[in-house]
Each structure stands twice: as C-alpha cells, then as structure tokens.
Design a protein around this motif. Structure first.
Motif, PDB file in Angstrom:
ATOM      1  N   UNK A   1       0.688  -1.228   0.175  1.00 20.29           N
ATOM      2  CA  UNK A   1       0.038   0.067   0.182  1.00 20.29           C
ATOM      3  C   UNK A   1       1.064   1.268   0.023  1.00 20.29           C
ATOM      4  N   UNK A   2       0.745   2.335  -0.848  1.00 17.27           N
ATOM      5  CA  UNK A   2       1.422   3.546  -0.800  1.00 17.27           C
ATOM      6  C   UNK A   2       1.071   4.450  -0.059  1.00 17.27           C
ATOM      7  N   UNK A   3       0.083   4.670   0.652  1.00 17.94           N
ATOM      8  CA  UNK A   3      -0.466   5.486   1.612  1.00 17.94           C
ATOM      9  C   UNK A   3      -1.340   4.849   2.781  1.00 17.94           C
ATOM     10  N   UNK A   4      -0.796   5.191   3.932  1.00 17.54           N
ATOM     11  CA  UNK A   4      -1.465   4.428   5.257  1.00 17.54           C
ATOM     12  C   UNK A   4      -2.051   5.676   6.011  1.00 17.54           C
ATOM     13  N   UNK A   5      -3.398   5.626   6.073  1.00 23.66           N
ATOM     14  CA  UNK A   5      -4.059   6.647   6.971  1.00 23.66           C
ATOM     15  C   UNK A   5      -4.076   6.382   8.258  1.00 23.66           C
ATOM     16  N   UNK A   6      -3.333   7.045   9.107  1.00 28.80           N
ATOM     17  CA  UNK A   6      -3.477   6.403  10.552  1.00 28.80           C
ATOM     18  C   UNK A   6      -4.236   6.646  11.684  1.00 28.80           C
ATOM     19  N   UNK A   7      -4.874   7.777  11.294  1.00 36.54           N
ATOM     20  CA  UNK A   7      -6.092   8.209  12.111  1.00 36.54           C
ATOM     21  C   UNK A   7      -6.395   9.793  11.939  1.00 36.54           C
ATOM     22  N   UNK A   8      -7.350  10.126  12.795  1.00 41.21           N
ATOM     23  CA  UNK A   8      -7.725  11.530  12.421  1.00 41.21           C
ATOM     24  C   UNK A   8      -7.134  12.312  13.836  1.00 41.21           C
ATOM     25  N   UNK A   9      -5.965  12.868  13.491  1.00 42.85           N
ATOM     26  CA  UNK A   9      -5.332  13.419  14.528  1.00 42.85           C
ATOM     27  C   UNK A   9      -6.024  14.598  15.481  1.00 42.85           C
ATOM     28  N   UNK A  10      -5.996  14.340  16.807  1.00 44.46           N
ATOM     29  CA  UNK A  10      -6.827  15.436  17.373  1.00 44.46           C
ATOM     30  C   UNK A  10      -8.109  15.072  17.874  1.00 44.46           C
ATOM     31  N   UNK A  11      -8.565  13.958  17.206  1.00 45.47           N
ATOM     32  CA  UNK A  11     -10.064  13.675  17.552  1.00 45.47           C
ATOM     33  C   UNK A  11     -10.155  12.930  18.674  1.00 45.47           C
TER      34      UNK A  11
END
Length: 528
Positions: A39-49
């Motif tokens: 996978x090229x990009x891994x969205x780790x999470x909603x920072x600050x949420x």
C-alpha cells in the motif's frame, strides 16, 4: 503500465465501523501488514479527535513502526471559521506530527457548507486554502479530500469546482473526489469525473485526482473502478470495505480488479498473492467475522458444490472460475470432493513446513476429516496456523510431548472494597516429574500463563522469550446466551516470529487454556 496509487484508510474510516475498536497495537500491526502488502499511503487516524490516534502518531515518531514502502498520513480538518491556521491548535498538531503527509477534508457542497457548517461559501474557501498553504509551508505534503463532491457537483457545479481550485492553488498534491453519502451510481461517477478532469485541465498546473467512495448504494467498488477508467490516479478504500454505515469501497477488490482485469499496476503480481491473507488478518484483528462470500478473498469465493460444476472443474479448472485463485492467495474448494480435499491439505501442510508426500492418502483423508470436524465445532485456523500445525503433527504422530496437564483451578476474588485478585493453580507433569505451581495474574488467562511458565521454566527456559501479544474472544453462536460456545484466539511472539493459536469451548477459561498451551508448545517446537 499505468500506476494507480493505493491509499488505505482502514485505521481511520474503517475503524468507524459499528462494533469495531482497535487498540494501539492493533493499529500498528495492521499498518505493518499494509506496508508489506505494498500500500502506498496508510491513513493512521484523525489526529486530534481521540487519544488513541494521537498515540499512534506518537508511536510512529518513536520508531515503533518501521515501514519500507508506505507513507503514513494524518487526517484532519481545516482551520475553524474566523481563525487563522497558525492559531488553530489542531492544525498546529498536524504540522508537528510525525506523518509526512496530511490529508485535509473540506466540504465541496455549498448546501452542506451553509447548512451544516453554517458559514459562507467564501469563508469555506478561505479555510481550505489557508490551511493547506499553512501545512505546505511547514514542510508537509498535503492531500485534499473534497467531501460530498459529487452531491455538491449536482447541486452547484461552479462552487464544487471553486473548492477544488482553491485546494489546487494552495498546493494540494492530490485532490480526492469523495462520494461521501455513497449514493452515486457508476455512470454518474464516470461522467462527473471526466467532466471535472476536463475542467481542471484548464489550470496552469493540473492537479492529480483520486476517488473516495462509500458503499451505501452497493456500488463503491464499481464507482472506484469507473473513476480510474475516467482518469483518476489514486484510489482510497479500506480492507474488506469496513467503514461507517454499510462501509467504504473494498480496497482489496479494487486492487484485484485493476491488476487482473484492467492491466493497471497497484501493488504488483507478487504482492497480490497475499491478498487473501491480508483480508483475513485484518478481519481477525478487528474481531469481525470474515465474509466467506467476499470476492477474491472469501473462503467460498472459489467453492463449488455438486453436480455439473464439480464435474467441469475436474476437467477444466476455469470452467466456473473467473481467475486462477492462486493469483490472490486463495484456492479452489470442491465440497465433498476427497481428491480436492487432499490437494488443499497438501498445499497447507507445505505452507506450514510439514512434509506429507510419504503419508498415505487414507491418512491424509483422516486428518482432513479431523480438521473439518473441528471447524464444524467452531475452530477457525485462518488466524491460528500454529494450532493447525500442531493438530496435523499430532495426527501424524510427530508432535513432541513437552508436558501434560493433570488439572488446573482458577479462583477470581472480588473484595468489598472493589479490589480484585485472580489466582491459578496447575498440576502438571514434565517427564516423570510432577509439579504444582500457583500464580496470580491480571485475570484468569494471565494467571494460568504465569502458573504454567512457573512450572516448566526450569526445563524450558526459552519460554521466557515467548510473549503473549493479543487475546481475542468471539461468541460463535449467541443464541444460547451465556452458555454459548466461545472461540479464543491468542497471538504470541518469540524473537522476530509471531503465531496464532485457537481454543474453542463452552467454558471461556478452557478455551483460553487450550489456545495458551498451543502457543507455548508451538514456540518450544520451533525453538523460538
């Protein structure tokens, strides 16, 4: 061969599925597997949420996650209305986090802007432009998710375009068109995407586009493929299509379609061989029942039952199969076919490092029937290869006997002051010697684990290197309430290796003990 960027949002959007709660360790393990898959990009999470997503990015900063291919992405919102980006704490957190790439989401529907955000369209454009520009000036690569783009396009095409242009002029590297409500149909996606690409090509520096589809109309995969055919170069999705409501586009199905059907490059043919394993690993980690009928990766995706289909498959392997299942790490299964059962058994045994060529066909069939019987009782070996290996070697008579249980007892005490204590006592035999060991733990599994180790460490000091990493419980049939059969899956590590074991019983402690013993025995057998 045209390259399509694969962007995974399982750890953020997929984790919004009802009933799913990922631990920090879960998120780190999934991210590692996604990287290995290509996978090229891994969205780790909603920072600050939430604190858990913040902990994930902190773990990345500390070096707990080492990626060879993928880039970690942090997801966030533009600056709040009326405020400058440098005065917005959430944007500052994004600018300072370990992720090299930031995805900012902003609304592309004027109606949503006015009625949900309760701001003007002009203010929305300012927030998006200044936020992206601020992050770019802080050295971040920035992607922009145009939320509700397709609905916004149908409501007010000009304003939807103005949102995209604002993001492009601010320096967004990718602009992702989102079917946020999941209501679009494939022909709409294709037409609107083509028209949008044509319109944006008039810009001095045309920006690359992506697609982010939800599955509320059952078309997320088809919509994503149509968008690629229309010209986008990034596809966002989640493993197994997990997500809020009915889910997101299934990234695995999309990747398989693009690679095997349309000739695009995503993760490559060699990594595609891990497609089925990745699907089942994520399902187990999320503690969600694997969809047996999922395209490409489902247990029944290439299963044939009776009559004409079985007869045809023995003569022509693709008579009723659209691809060779081996290309995605799956295999053909013919129900009630003794020959196909033995073939599948041989493949799995080879994968587990167990030599079976010299084993008679009758013995292979007997072992296969034992496996099937246990699966009917609720055992699942997809995430418990170690237990499967022990079962096979036990049936072959080649399983070492390190110790044997005489009995165990677990006592859990809750005192009036709220204090809790769990104590386990086991009576065990190692060779001709009998041992009794007692230990306290944080719950019955912990206490049993400590008591077992206390009893056998003097004989097998290497057990100190075996670490219990994860413990999951699933009720197999909830119709019996508290008397239902439960399945316990334990993940254990030793050195650089890790393995899964499984136990099934009406008694959760019995099931836990069986999985625990398998974990220790497998580690000893492998010399880990």
């Amino acid at each position: 061969m045209t390259k399509i960027i694969a962007y995974d949002t399982t750890l953020r959007d997929g984790a919004q599925r009802e009933g799913v709660s990922l631990s920090l360790e879960d998120k780190l393990h999934i991210a590692q597997r996604l990287d290995e898959f290509g996978i090229d990009y891994i969205e780790g999470g909603f920072l600050g949420s939430n604190p858990k997503d913040a902990a994930f990015f902190s773990a990345c900063a500390s070096g707990r996650l080492t990626l060879k291919h993928a880039q970690i992405v942090a997801f966030g919102l533009p600056a709040r209305k009326g405020s400058a980006p440098q005065d917005d704490p959430a944007l500052q957190q994004l600018a300072e986090c370990a992720a090299p790439v930031i995805t900012i989401v902003g609304k592309a529907s004027e109606r949503q802007v006015e009625q949900v955000l309760q701001i003007s369209g002009v203010e929305n454009l300012r927030m998006i432009f200044e936020s992206i520009q601020y992050l770019k000036n802080k050295g971040k690569r920035v992607f922009f998710d145009a939320e509700h783009f397709f609905d916004g396009y149908l409501e007010n095409t000009q304003y939807a375009y103005e949102v995209l242009i604002a993001a492009e002029e601010a320096g967004a590297e990718f602009i992702v068109l989102a079917d946020t409500n999941g209501g679009m149909l494939p022909h709409q996606i294709q037409e609107i995407t083509q028209e949008t690409i044509y319109a944006l090509n008039t810009l001095e520096e045309p920006v690359a586009l992506g697609i982010h589809a939800h599955n509320d109309s059952g078309c997320a995969v088809a919509n994503s493929v149509q968008a690629v055919l229309a010209g986008v170069s990034m596809v966002q999705g989640t493993i197994n299509g997990y997500g809020e409501r009915v889910g997101n586009a299934d990234l695995l199905t999309i990747i398989a379609n693009l690679e095997l059907k349309l000739g695009y490059e995503t993760v490559g043919a060699m990594r595609l061989l891990q497609l089925t394993k990745l699907s089942r690993y994520v399902a187990d980690t999320m503690n969600v029942a694997q969809d047996a009928f999922a395209p490409y990766v489902g247990e029944s995706a290439f299963t044939h039952k009776g009559g004409m289909h079985v007869s045809a498959e023995t003569r022509l392997t693709d008579a009723y199969q659209h691809i060779d299942p081996a290309k995605v790490g799956n295999f053909t299964h013919i129900v009630m076919s003794e020959l196909a059962g033995r073939a599948a058994f041989k493949v799995k045994a080879h994968e587990l490092g167990i030599a079976v060529p010299e084993v008679s066909e009758d013995k292979q069939t007997a072992i296969l029937e034992r496996i099937k019987k246990r699966e009917a009782q609720g055992y699942s070996y997809e995430a418990a290869d170690a237990s499967l290996a022990l079962l096979i070697q036990g049936e072959l008579g080649s399983l070492p006997r390190y110790f044997s249980l005489e009995s165990f007892r677990v006592i859990t005490e809750r005192r009036p002051d709220g204090a809790k204590a769990t104590e386990a006592t086991i009576k065990i035999h190692v060779g001709d010697e009998r041992f009794i060991a007692t230990a306290e733990g944080n719950g019955p599994v912990s206490a049993l684990d400590k008591a077992l180790r206390a009893a056998i460490t003097r004989f097998y000091p290497q057990v100190d290197q075996l670490k219990l990493q994860d413990f999951k419980v699933r009720v197999i049939d909830g119709s019996y309430g508290s008397s239902s059969v439960t399945r316990v899956v334990i993940e254990t590590s030793g050195g650089e290796a890790s393995w899964g074991t499984v136990g099934v019983n009406e008694n959760i402690i019995e099931a836990s003990w069986d999985a625990l013993v398998d974990a220790i025995v497998y580690g000893l057998m492998k010399g880990l």
